[in-house]
Write a protein that holds these residues in place. Sequence first.
Motif, PDB file in Angstrom:
ATOM      1  N   GLY A   4       0.792  -1.215   0.000  1.00  0.00           N
ATOM      2  CA  GLY A   4       0.000   0.000   0.000  1.00  0.00           C
ATOM      3  C   GLY A   4       0.825   1.265   0.000  1.00  0.00           C
ATOM      4  N   GLY A  26      -2.485  -4.091   2.804  1.00  0.00           N
ATOM      5  CA  GLY A  26      -1.903  -3.245   1.775  1.00  0.00           C
ATOM      6  C   GLY A  26      -2.657  -3.324   0.464  1.00  0.00           C
ATOM      7  N   GLY A  68      -0.464   5.096  -1.278  1.00  0.00           N
ATOM      8  CA  GLY A  68      -0.428   6.322  -0.487  1.00  0.00           C
ATOM      9  C   GLY A  68       0.441   7.387  -1.115  1.00  0.00           C
ATOM     10  N   PHE A  83      -1.004   3.183   8.608  1.00  0.00           N
ATOM     11  CA  PHE A  83      -2.321   2.563   8.502  1.00  0.00           C
ATOM     12  C   PHE A  83      -2.217   1.049   8.367  1.00  0.00           C
ATOM     13  N   VAL A  84      -1.334   0.592   7.474  1.00  0.00           N
ATOM     14  CA  VAL A  84      -1.208  -0.842   7.233  1.00  0.00           C
ATOM     15  C   VAL A  84      -0.727  -1.562   8.487  1.00  0.00           C
ATOM     16  N   PHE A  87      -5.761  -1.270   0.834  1.00  0.00           N
ATOM     17  CA  PHE A  87      -5.460   0.162   0.825  1.00  0.00           C
ATOM     18  C   PHE A  87      -5.101   0.633  -0.582  1.00  0.00           C
ATOM     19  N   ASN A  88      -4.353  -0.171  -1.330  1.00  0.00           N
ATOM     20  CA  ASN A  88      -4.011   0.198  -2.705  1.00  0.00           C
ATOM     21  C   ASN A  88      -5.257   0.344  -3.564  1.00  0.00           C
ATOM     22  N   SER A 133       0.316   5.730   4.824  1.00  0.00           N
ATOM     23  CA  SER A 133      -0.122   4.384   4.449  1.00  0.00           C
ATOM     24  C   SER A 133       0.622   3.322   5.252  1.00  0.00           C
ATOM     25  N   SER A 145       9.243  -0.389   3.656  1.00  0.00           N
ATOM     26  CA  SER A 145       8.253   0.619   3.283  1.00  0.00           C
ATOM     27  C   SER A 145       8.887   2.002   3.179  1.00  0.00           C
ATOM     28  N   ALA A 147      -6.807   3.647  -2.634  1.00  0.00           N
ATOM     29  CA  ALA A 147      -6.022   4.753  -3.175  1.00  0.00           C
ATOM     30  C   ALA A 147      -6.198   4.878  -4.679  1.00  0.00           C
TER      31      ALA A 147
END
Length: 352
Positions: free
Chosen positions: A97, A168, A101, A148-149, A171-172, A145, A260, A175
Amino acid sequence: MSDARAYGFRASRVLALFGAFLALACVAFAVAVRFGEQPISLTAALTDPTSTDAVIFWSLRLPRALLGAIVGAGLAASGTTLQGLLRNPLADPFVLGVSGGAALGATVALAVGLATVGEVAPGLGGALSRLSAPALFSFFGAGASILFVLSASQGPAARAPYAALLTGVVFNAFASAAITLVKTLSDPDRLGEILYWLAGALGYERGATLALSALLQAGVIGVMWALSGRLNLLSLGDDDAATLGVPVRATRRWLLLASSASVAGAVALTGLIGFVGLIVPHLLRLAFGPDQRLLVPLSALGGAAFLMLADLLARLAFPLFGAEPPVGVVTALLGGPLFLVLLRRRARLGQV
């Protein structure tokens, strides 16, 4: 000692491979700064500061090659770390993710017409003040992100290798939908800039920005390398690794944060450049085995060489297309077919 023998981790072998890949990266760097739409003489560039060759070398070729090396190293090192952490050799650095983000942050900055950091945070100084607004928004988006993840993947299933992965992916998807909405509502004059950034391209960053990026990547790659021995044990399974003394949850969290942060730093400066963190580590794993203590440094050097050469191909394609394609397009064109070949090979061997 038995672990070292099992992975073929011998000092002589490590030094030989490290030297070979360092030489490969140096050759790729020399070729990247020497050739392009207009080849230059390195001798003239280094000896005559008033020559056209010197202007091209110091203002264009050198910053771009250095950025390619820094970003390529970060993407490939984070790729091999995530492939080991998620126990999936076909995992990609963008699956957590982070890319979503980062892309959302940069898209918002481009859509509202922000060009420099000064318009957003005039008090920032040093190298950070020289970042563009899309780069700064991208890094903040990637950082958000990550948080969040990591927070959303906590709980009873936090030790599962796929917990952060699934979060992730979700979330991707969110986004991506948000980016589509922003593009739909954006001024048509800015839409081309947004699409170009999303395709991934190397620019001409100032020395201070390159130094800041290099320090970030060196630090997080160092963390990934320092924890690579524990990552080898995590591949045996969390319970077995814990029995051998590995702090499973802390190790996984540090590796996720390091990988990340590496991807965030890369995406903030270049946009979305895919396949570097997928293809390079996978090829090295096939060639040299699964030992992360070896794969992390070799992937960093190999990724640097790969991205510099891919960018060279993008620049050489200018006379053919009348424009320079983003390097992210070149890596996709190179990596896509190779990925399919690797996937077919693994399917034939019954590994997928």
